[in-house]
Structures are given as structure tokens and as C-alpha cells.
Design a protein around this motif. Structure first.
Motif, PDB file in Angstrom:
ATOM      1  N   LEU A  23       0.818  -1.203   0.000  1.00 46.38           N
ATOM      2  CA  LEU A  23       0.000   0.000   0.000  1.00 46.38           C
ATOM      3  C   LEU A  23       0.857   1.260   0.000  1.00 46.38           C
ATOM      4  CD1 LEU A  23      -3.100  -0.021   0.154  1.00 46.38           C
ATOM      5  CD2 LEU A  23      -2.860   0.700   2.532  1.00 46.38           C
ATOM      6  N   CYS A  24       1.902   1.264   0.830  1.00 42.78           N
ATOM      7  CA  CYS A  24       2.696   2.491   0.938  1.00 42.78           C
ATOM      8  C   CYS A  24       4.123   2.300   0.483  1.00 42.78           C
ATOM      9  CB  CYS A  24       2.664   3.025   2.366  1.00 42.78           C
ATOM     10  SG  CYS A  24       3.223   1.854   3.581  1.00 42.78           S
ATOM     11  N   GLY A  25       4.482   1.074   0.084  1.00 44.79           N
ATOM     12  CA  GLY A  25       5.821   0.871  -0.464  1.00 44.79           C
ATOM     13  C   GLY A  25       6.885   0.553   0.579  1.00 44.79           C
ATOM     14  N   ASP A  26       6.482   0.395   1.857  1.00 42.92           N
ATOM     15  CA  ASP A  26       7.479   0.013   2.867  1.00 42.92           C
ATOM     16  C   ASP A  26       8.031  -1.364   2.521  1.00 42.92           C
ATOM     17  OD1 ASP A  26       6.804   2.327   4.078  1.00 42.92           O
ATOM     18  OD2 ASP A  26       5.948   1.435   5.887  1.00 42.92           O
ATOM     19  N   GLY A  80      11.274   2.733   4.636  1.00 40.37           N
ATOM     20  CA  GLY A  80       9.867   2.931   4.951  1.00 40.37           C
ATOM     21  C   GLY A  80       9.714   4.144   5.850  1.00 40.37           C
ATOM     22  N   CYS A  81       8.517   4.325   6.348  1.00 39.90           N
ATOM     23  CA  CYS A  81       8.223   5.505   7.153  1.00 39.90           C
ATOM     24  C   CYS A  81       8.884   5.406   8.527  1.00 39.90           C
ATOM     25  CB  CYS A  81       6.719   5.644   7.313  1.00 39.90           C
ATOM     26  SG  CYS A  81       5.990   4.261   8.193  1.00 39.90           S
ATOM     27  N   ALA A  82       8.800   6.494   9.274  1.00 40.56           N
ATOM     28  CA  ALA A  82       9.439   6.557  10.591  1.00 40.56           C
ATOM     29  C   ALA A  82       8.897   5.484  11.523  1.00 40.56           C
ATOM     30  CB  ALA A  82       9.229   7.948  11.195  1.00 40.56           C
ATOM     31  N   ILE A  83       7.589   5.267  11.456  1.00 40.28           N
ATOM     32  CA  ILE A  83       6.981   4.288  12.362  1.00 40.28           C
ATOM     33  C   ILE A  83       7.515   2.881  12.072  1.00 40.28           C
ATOM     34  CG2 ILE A  83       4.794   3.307  13.181  1.00 40.28           C
ATOM     35  CD1 ILE A  83       5.084   6.308  13.766  1.00 40.28           C
ATOM     36  N   PHE A 121      -4.074   5.987  15.352  1.00 45.75           N
ATOM     37  CA  PHE A 121      -3.902   6.139  13.905  1.00 45.75           C
ATOM     38  C   PHE A 121      -4.035   4.767  13.232  1.00 45.75           C
ATOM     39  CE2 PHE A 121      -1.813   9.620  15.961  1.00 45.75           C
ATOM     40  CZ  PHE A 121      -2.022  10.716  15.150  1.00 45.75           C
ATOM     41  N   ALA A 158      -4.573   3.721  10.404  1.00 42.82           N
ATOM     42  CA  ALA A 158      -3.914   3.528   9.116  1.00 42.82           C
ATOM     43  C   ALA A 158      -2.436   3.173   9.287  1.00 42.82           C
ATOM     44  CB  ALA A 158      -4.052   4.780   8.246  1.00 42.82           C
ATOM     45  N   ARG A 159      -1.898   3.408  10.506  1.00 40.40           N
ATOM     46  CA  ARG A 159      -0.468   3.193  10.683  1.00 40.40           C
ATOM     47  C   ARG A 159      -0.129   1.887  11.418  1.00 40.40           C
ATOM     48  NH1 ARG A 159       2.148   7.880   9.488  1.00 40.40           N
ATOM     49  NH2 ARG A 159       3.846   6.458   9.137  1.00 40.40           N
ATOM     50  N   CYS A 184       2.230  -0.241   9.572  1.00 38.32           N
ATOM     51  CA  CYS A 184       3.608   0.248   9.580  1.00 38.32           C
ATOM     52  C   CYS A 184       4.324  -0.288  10.824  1.00 38.32           C
ATOM     53  CB  CYS A 184       3.643   1.779   9.602  1.00 38.32           C
ATOM     54  SG  CYS A 184       2.613   2.551   8.358  1.00 38.32           S
ATOM     55  N   HIS A 201       9.802  10.424   5.627  1.00 38.56           N
ATOM     56  CA  HIS A 201       9.147   9.535   4.671  1.00 38.56           C
ATOM     57  C   HIS A 201       7.761  10.085   4.313  1.00 38.56           C
ATOM     58  CE1 HIS A 201       7.215   5.911   3.084  1.00 38.56           C
ATOM     59  NE2 HIS A 201       8.442   5.506   2.801  1.00 38.56           N
ATOM     60  N   HIS A 223       4.937   8.817   3.933  1.00 42.67           N
ATOM     61  CA  HIS A 223       3.827   8.290   4.731  1.00 42.67           C
ATOM     62  C   HIS A 223       3.645   9.111   6.012  1.00 42.67           C
ATOM     63  CE1 HIS A 223       1.671   4.216   5.554  1.00 42.67           C
ATOM     64  NE2 HIS A 223       0.861   5.239   5.588  1.00 42.67           N
ATOM     65  N   ASP A 224       4.755   9.526   6.599  1.00 42.21           N
ATOM     66  CA  ASP A 224       4.680  10.361   7.805  1.00 42.21           C
ATOM     67  C   ASP A 224       4.152  11.750   7.451  1.00 42.21           C
ATOM     68  OD1 ASP A 224       5.779   8.406   9.649  1.00 42.21           O
ATOM     69  OD2 ASP A 224       7.659   8.665   8.580  1.00 42.21           O
ATOM     70  N   THR A 262       0.078   9.672  -0.449  1.00 45.01           N
ATOM     71  CA  THR A 262       1.482   9.329  -0.270  1.00 45.01           C
ATOM     72  C   THR A 262       1.662   7.876  -0.662  1.00 45.01           C
ATOM     73  OG1 THR A 262       1.160   8.631   2.024  1.00 45.01           O
ATOM     74  CG2 THR A 262       1.746  10.920   1.660  1.00 45.01           C
ATOM     75  N   GLY A 263       2.756   7.573  -1.282  1.00 47.40           N
ATOM     76  CA  GLY A 263       3.011   6.195  -1.685  1.00 47.40           C
ATOM     77  C   GLY A 263       3.648   6.146  -3.054  1.00 47.40           C
ATOM     78  N   HIS A 264       3.434   5.050  -3.754  1.00 49.87           N
ATOM     79  CA  HIS A 264       4.077   4.887  -5.066  1.00 49.87           C
ATOM     80  C   HIS A 264       3.121   5.210  -6.206  1.00 49.87           C
ATOM     81  CE1 HIS A 264       1.886   1.171  -5.136  1.00 49.87           C
ATOM     82  NE2 HIS A 264       2.598   0.654  -4.143  1.00 49.87           N
ATOM     83  N   PRO A 271      11.417   5.640  -2.756  1.00 50.73           N
ATOM     84  CA  PRO A 271      10.484   4.550  -2.454  1.00 50.73           C
ATOM     85  C   PRO A 271       9.042   5.002  -2.615  1.00 50.73           C
ATOM     86  CG  PRO A 271      11.456   5.429  -0.428  1.00 50.73           C
ATOM     87  CD  PRO A 271      12.104   6.157  -1.564  1.00 50.73           C
ATOM     88  N   PHE A 320       9.700  16.618  12.943  1.00 50.99           N
ATOM     89  CA  PHE A 320      10.859  15.764  12.659  1.00 50.99           C
ATOM     90  C   PHE A 320      12.195  16.432  12.916  1.00 50.99           C
ATOM     91  CE2 PHE A 320       7.887  12.868  11.011  1.00 50.99           C
ATOM     92  CZ  PHE A 320       8.523  11.638  11.011  1.00 50.99           C
TER      93      PHE A 320
END
Lengths: 149, 417
Positions: free
Chosen positions: A38-41, A63-66, A121, A123-124, A127, B354, B356-357, B371-373, B386, B416
Motif C-alpha cells: 500500500l505504501c511501499g514500505d 519505509g516511514c518513521a513508524i 492512527f 492507518a499506521r 507500519c 518519509h 507516509h509520515d 502518499t506512496g508509489h 520509495p 521531525f
């Protein structure tokens, strides 16, 4: 901002910036890729076992920070634990990030408690749990890649 | 003309206050803040006229189409076929027979791949797509190429996000059966020179399909001027409901193509010995269609035509220039996709954060971005990221909303830091 500070706690920001065990493990006994399409992580978890005990876990990817902070905290938390203990820890962690806190023993969690804000959250959640799902697959030793979808 | 230009164009006369009032969802709050909807490349919001039209259909006209002799069936059929006429005029097609209703762009492209492709693409043939396609204009061609032993070739893209026409021309040999190109890149906003590319493909004897999912929302599309053989788009990206789309195809090509799906409505007569297929466009519309969606699409196109498609494009172009300049002021922000010819889609990355954040933090401010690809993984690889954040502007967005986006991004940086 308060919810955001809950989500992005210092521990998470620190582990995102300076992830621990963020390297390949040449000759690792197990190596599993985890994707969140979904998000590419995308992470690879490397695992060495000593009998049933986790000797070393490292990871690479992006991937994201989380997701990155979660992988980093996980890698240092599960070291020295048995497969069963690691699986139990994941169950507890999963309860924490999905907001099912009735069964969570805060004392057991240590630095993992920094992820409590994730429950606000939904949605996260994927992650926060991607690296854990990947590790579980590595512990089972049957597959080489998993996705969250 | 089917293109938008990057330099400041003619001023728009859009009455933005009135336009915004036409979209009820824009009045709602998200997380205690006024909604700032900048995810129009994913899907657009719906004007009251479209919502009302669907309600009217169900309240007063609901019936199956092309079936009954009763009154409501006539009314529903008239509304359904009326929408086909609106689409035909909107695209400047020659005939309503050239307008096939589908579930969306993806189904339109798959229809061509499975029907035209199966019959016309063989072993050793080539299909050309580009490096900046959406997955929906990659995978159907991979599938048919795999099945037939044909070769999929990719037009490369430069660092600005523009296709290399030189490389494209070199690829156009006599093995090329089809060229499938996006009109406007959903991930980068690049407007491809589809008229010129179609001309070159035709000179090489290839058929051309344009993925217009992002083309129709952002400018005038004239299929006769482009001269493409197929043009596909989705309703929901152009202020109409989800679940409805269009395949435009030149009549002679559609005529020669076998049906894709079998069922009701696509037949003239059926016996167990032989079935005679219905004429165009019904041959490609098996089963009861998305009647409300089609009628809603007609209403949406009528709404945009009322505002003036060129007028909308000029308004969005101003937003593109303004938002680009404001975003470039942010330290550590890089815009991915800086083509000379661009639509109001801005992809960006922020150093050390990132996407997503970024999306989560902007969401707390009521700002919706993607956000994403962006269903364009090969493109993300090409630009070595990414994922990206993407702000895509529609006809109801404003400069003030671009300012709010910039403010929101400063909050991201603050978290951040």
C-alpha cells in the motif's frame, strides 16, 4: 499537535534517525522480506538462532518513521529471547498498537511502549507491525517473503 | 488542442466561490479543520448537480435499460443513452457507437488488451508503453505479451519526467503493433505529446491507445484532433461517480474486434447453436450496466462543460504555478517531475521524512494528499525514491489551500526536527 507528539515520540524519532542493527547479516540462517504494498514500505529481516534462542536480528530496507523505528526497537528487544517469548512479545505489541490495552502489561513492553500512540492512527498499524510480521515469518522458517495485504 | 502549457496561460474566469458551493463535501471539517482536499488525482469530489441527478434517477426513473416496453424503462434508457451522447460530444468523437461504457479506465484498457490485443498481437510483435505509466497501463500489456510471446518495450524518461521522443522514434519498427501511453502522468503531472506520438505510431503502422484517466480532468480532449485509436478514462476522476468509465474507439476498429465478455445486452439472438452479437457499442456492454454511474457521468461532464473545460484548465494551471513556487520555498523539499508541460499534479519528497509520515501529519491539519508509489512502482524506481507525497489540484482548489499545504509541511518539519 498533541496526538502527533503521542505518535512521534522521541524514542521513535531517535530510532528512525539512527536505526539500531540496520545492516545486512552475511550468512544469516534466515532472511525474509516484508512488504507493505500500500505504501511501499519494504524491509529485509536477517535472523540467527542458537537452538531456540534469537542470537541476532538485523534489518535493511526503507519505509516511514513508524515502520523503521519499530524494526529498530524490535531488533534490539528480541535479542536473547526464545522464539516463544518473541512471539508473545509480538502479541502484546500488537494489542498495544491496535488499542486493545486490556491485556497489555506495560512493564513487559519497555521501549516498545513508545508505540502506544499508533492506536490513535489505525492507518499506521501496518507500519508498526510490518517488521514483527516479517520476524515471525523468519522464526517459522518456511517463507522468504510476506506482505501486509 | 489537447495540451496544457507550463507558461502562464490565459486568465481563468472561474467564479471560485460559486464553484466551491457546488461541492457540499468541501463544507465539512476533518479533524476539526476545514477540509483541504488535494487528492484529486486519486478521485475527485462530486458536485451537487451529480448527486441530485443520481437521486432523481433512483427516485423517479429507476429501471433496467434496453429491456422493457414500459414507461420507466424508456425513461432510463433515454437518460443512459443521453449520457453517451454527452460523452461523445465531450470527446468530439464522430459517433455514439464509438463510446463504450466500462467500469473505469482499467477495464477499458483490459478490454482493448483482451479483445483487440488477443487477435492482433502475436509472437515476436512489440507493444510500446512508457516508463511513467500507471500499473493499469502496464500490467494488461504484460499479460497479453506473456501470453503471446510478444515483447513489451518501454520509452525512457528524463530527469524532468519527460519521455524521450528520440528513443521512441527509434523503437517504432514494423514489429510494433500497439503504443499505449498515458495522456497525463498521475504520479508526475507530465503532459505527454500524445498528438505527435500518435502521428509517429501511425506512420509506423501501429495502433494507439491513450490512458486518459488524468487527461480528461485537466484539459480539453479532442479524440479527432489527437487521432488516437482508443482513449480510456474513468468517471470518478472527473467529478462523476466511481464504477463507471469510458472506452472511446474508432468505429472500424471496434467493429472488427470480438466481444470481450458475454452475456445479456451484447447479443442480438441466442440459440445453443449460434449467438449473433449486438451492434456497437452494445457488443461490449454485457450485462446490466452501471446505469446510475453513466447518468452521473453525463451530468458531471455537463457540469464541467458549463464551467468551460479550457477555463478550468486555466484555473488549475494558475494553481500549479503558484503551488510549485510556494513549495520550492521549503528547504529540503524536492519536486519530482518538472516537465515543461505539466498538469496540476505535484509529487514531492522532503529530506529526512518519509512521505507516509508527511501524509499522517498533514491529515491532522485536515489536508488530504496521497502518499506512496501512486501505482507507478517502476517510475518510483527510476527516480530512486520509495514513495512520494502528491498534491493534486482540482477545479475547486484555491491558492489559499496551497498556502495551507505549505504551512502543514512546515509542521511536518517541526515534528521531525
Amino acid at each position: 499537535m498533541s496526538d502527533l507528539r503521542e505518535l512521534y515520540q522521541q524514542v521513535i524519532l531517535d530510532h528512525n534517525r539512527n536505526p539500531r542493527n540496520f545492516k545486512e547479516l552475511p550468512g544469516a540462517m534466515r532472511k525474509v522480506e516484508g512488504f507493505n504494498p500500500l505504501c511501499g514500505d519494504h524491509y529485509t529481516v536477517f535472523l540467527n538462532l542458537d537452538g531456540d534462542v534469537i542470537r541476532e536480528v538485523t534489518f535493511t530496507g526503507s519505509g516511514c518513521a513508524i515502520s523503521k523505528a519499530s524494526a529498530s526497537v524490535m531488533s534490539s528487544t528480541v535479542k536473547g529471547k526464545s522464539t516463544e517469548e518473541a512471539n508473545q512479545l509480538f502479541d502484546t505489541f500488537h494489542s498495544l498498537v491496535t488499542g486493545d490495552t486490556s491485556t497489555v502489561d506495560a512493564g513487559e513492553l519497555g521501549r516498545l511502549a513508545a508505540f502506544s500512540g499508533v492506536s490513535e492512527f489505525p492507518a499506521r498499524v501496518k507500519c508498526a507491525t510490518l517488521a514483527w510480521h516479517t520476524l515471525r515469518t523468519a522464526l517459522e522458517g518456511e517463507q522468504e517473503s510476506i506482505t501486509t495485504e | 488542442m489537447s495540451v496544457l502549457t507550463q507558461t502562464a496561460g490565459p486568465a481563468s474566469t472561474l467564479d471560485i466561490e460559486t464553484v466551491r458551493r457546488d461541492f457540499p463535501i468541501l463544507r465539512r471539517e476533518v479533524r476539526g479543520k476545514r477540509l483541504v482536499y488535494l487528492d484529486n488525482a486519486a478521485t475527485t469530489q462530486k458536485p451537487q448537480a451529480v448527486i441530485d441527478r443520481i437521486v432523481k434517477y433512483y427516485a423517479e426513473e429507476n429501471s433496467n435499460v434496453h429491456r422493457g416496453v414500459h414507461y420507466l424503462s424508456e425513461v432510463a434508457t433515454e437518460a443512459y443513452e443521453g449520457a453517451r451522447k454527452i460523452v461523445k460530444d465531450f470527446l468530439n468523437a464522430r459517433d455514439v457507437k464509438e463510446i463504450v461504457f466500462t467500469r473505469g479506465t482499467t477495464e477499458s484498457i483490459n478490454l482493448v488488451a483482451q479483445s483487440w490485443g488477443r487477435r492482433n498481437i502475436g509472437a515476436g510483435d512489440e507493444v510500446i508503453i512508457s516508463a511513467i505509466e500507471h500499473h493499469s497501463n502496464i500490467v494488461p500489456w504484460q499479460m497479453i505479451c506473456d501470453e503471446k510471446g510478444a515483447r513489451l518495450r518501454i520509452i525512457p524518461v528524463n530527469d524532468q519526467g519527460e519521455l524521450s521522443l528520440d528513443e521512441y522514434e527509434k523503437m517504432l519498427g514494423n514489429r510494433v503493433k500497439l503504443v499505449a501511453i498515458g495522456h497525463i502522468s498521475n504520479a508526475l503531472g507530465t503532459v505527454n505529446p500524445i498528438r505527435k506520438m500518435t502521428e509517429l505510431a501511425h506512420a509506423a503502422g501501429a495502433v494507439v491507445l491513450i490512458d486518459g484517466a488524468q487527461g480528461v480532468p485537466h484539459g480539453v480532449v479532442d479524440v479527432r484532433d489527437i487521432d488516437c485509436d482508443f482513449y480510456a478514462f474513468s468517471g470518478h476522476k472527473v467529478y462523476a461517480p466511481t464504477g463507471v468509465g469510458v472506452l472511446y474507439g474508432k468505429q472500424a476498429l471496434l467493429q472488427a474486434m470480438p466481444p470481450w465478455q458475454g452475456g445479456g445486452d451484447m447479443i442480438l439472438s441466442v440459440s445453443f447453436e449460434k449467438t449473433t452479437y449486438n451492434s456497437l457499442p452494445y457488443k461490449f456492454e454485457a450485462g446490466t450496466p452501471n446505469i446510475e454511474g453513466v447518468i452521473g457521468l453525463g451530468e458531471a461532464l455537463r457540469y464541467i462543460s458549463g464551467l468551460g473545460v479550457a477555463n478550468v484548465a486555466a484555473w488549475e494551471h494558475d494553481l500549479l504555478l503558484y503551488a510549485t513556487a510556494r513549495l520550492q520555498e521549503i528547504e529540503g523539499l524536492t519536486i519530482i517531475g518538472t516537465a515543461a508541460d505539466k498538469a496540476s499534479v505535484i509529487s514531492f519528497v522532503l529530506e529526512g521524512v518519509h512521505p507516509h509520515d508527511i501524509g499522517t501529519i498533514l491529515d491532522q491539519e485536515g489536508i488530504a494528499v496521497r502518499t506512496g508509489h501512486h501505482c507507478a512502482q517502476p517510475l518510483m524506481m527510476r527516480f530512486n525514491v520509495p514513495a512520494t507525497g502528491r498534491a493534486s489540484f482540482g477545479l475547486y482548489n484555491t491558492r489559499e489551500e496551497a498556502d495551507l499545504l505549505v504551512e502543514g509541511l512546515h509542521k511536518v518539519i517541526e515534528v521531525f526536527r
